[in-house]
Enzyme design. Sequence first.
Site, short mmCIF file in Angstrom:
data_model
loop_
_atom_site.label_atom_id
_atom_site.label_comp_id
_atom_site.label_asym_id
_atom_site.label_seq_id
_atom_site.Cartn_x
_atom_site.Cartn_y
_atom_site.Cartn_z
N ASP A 150 0.83 -1.21 0.00
CA ASP A 150 0.00 0.00 0.00
C ASP A 150 0.86 1.26 0.00
O ASP A 150 0.64 2.18 -0.78
CB ASP A 150 -0.98 0.01 1.19
CG ASP A 150 -0.30 -0.18 2.55
OD1 ASP A 150 0.93 -0.44 2.60
OD2 ASP A 150 -1.00 -0.09 3.57
N ASP A 191 7.01 3.88 3.50
CA ASP A 191 7.19 5.05 4.36
C ASP A 191 8.68 5.09 4.74
O ASP A 191 9.50 5.55 3.94
CB ASP A 191 6.24 4.85 5.55
CG ASP A 191 6.15 6.03 6.48
OD1 ASP A 191 6.35 7.16 6.03
OD2 ASP A 191 5.86 5.84 7.68
N SER A 192 9.06 4.56 5.90
CA SER A 192 10.49 4.50 6.24
C SER A 192 11.22 3.52 5.31
O SER A 192 12.41 3.66 5.06
CB SER A 192 10.68 4.05 7.68
OG SER A 192 10.31 2.70 7.83
P1 IMP Z 1 7.46 1.48 6.59
O1 IMP Z 1 7.97 0.21 7.16
O2 IMP Z 1 7.82 2.67 7.45
O3 IMP Z 1 7.79 1.72 5.15
O4 IMP Z 1 5.88 1.43 6.75
C1 IMP Z 1 5.06 0.77 5.91
C2 IMP Z 1 3.75 0.47 6.60
O5 IMP Z 1 3.38 1.50 7.56
C3 IMP Z 1 2.66 0.47 5.57
O6 IMP Z 1 2.49 -0.81 5.00
C4 IMP Z 1 1.46 0.92 6.36
O7 IMP Z 1 0.82 -0.18 6.95
C5 IMP Z 1 2.00 1.81 7.45
N1 IMP Z 1 1.88 3.26 7.11
C6 IMP Z 1 2.87 4.12 6.79
N2 IMP Z 1 2.41 5.35 6.56
C7 IMP Z 1 1.06 5.27 6.72
C8 IMP Z 1 0.00 6.25 6.59
O8 IMP Z 1 0.18 7.44 6.27
N3 IMP Z 1 -1.26 5.77 6.83
C9 IMP Z 1 -1.52 4.46 7.17
N4 IMP Z 1 -0.57 3.54 7.29
C10 IMP Z 1 0.72 3.93 7.07
#
Ligand code: IMP
Length: 187
Positions: free
Chosen positions: A105, A108-109
């Site tokens: 979806d 983010d990080s």
């Molecule tokens: P990452 O590991 O930081 O890349 O985060 C990825 C996961 O964090 C995604 O699969 C989402 O489930 C959640 N996430 C990150 N940003 C958002 C947001 O703005 N809204 C809802 N879920 C988010």
Amino acid sequence: MQAYQEFLAETLIDAPTLQERIASLAEEINRDYADKHEDLLLICILRGALPFMVDLMRHITIPHQMDCMAISSYGVGKFQSSGNVRVTYDLQTNIAGKHVLLVEDIVDSGHTISHVLEMLKTRNPASLRVCSLLDKEERREVVVPIHYRGFSIPNRYVFGYGLDIDEYYRNLPFIGVVDLEKYQSPG
Ligand code: IMP
């Protein structure tokens, strides 16, 4: 749970724009995997990528298989993820020799997808690519390759179309921005 209209700061991507972009991502995928169709495997990262996966698949015209996996991030605040990533539901398919396309979806990080990529690489797929509907580039902490990107978005907390706010509103057909000053967490 509050009505989302109370904390919706703005609609970031409306439903027709989402659907149009998803159809064009699927066209790219159809082109790129045209000669690999027998071994194409789409993997949905639960739960956020579910609506995206379903809509994307409907536009993929080459024969393929699909599977799902679930990941959880722990030791973090609600609006922040970390490097502590764990698989809570694993694939049921042997991916060795398959052309694997991960459907996510939002990146983010980057910790979640980076962890999944490292893990799946050890299972010897023929190829491994990422298709993410949303990309919050500004927040990146680890470098991850995104081969198919729906939209680059600003550093705001978004919800709808699979993305949740406290597990609610994944059903909305559009992506909205949360006004964190107006949002009241339930419980
Ligand atoms: P990452 O590991 O930081 O890349 O985060 C990825 C996961 O964090 C995604 O699969 C989402 O489930 C959640 N996430 C990150 N940003 C958002 C947001 O703005 N809204 C809802 N879920 C988010």
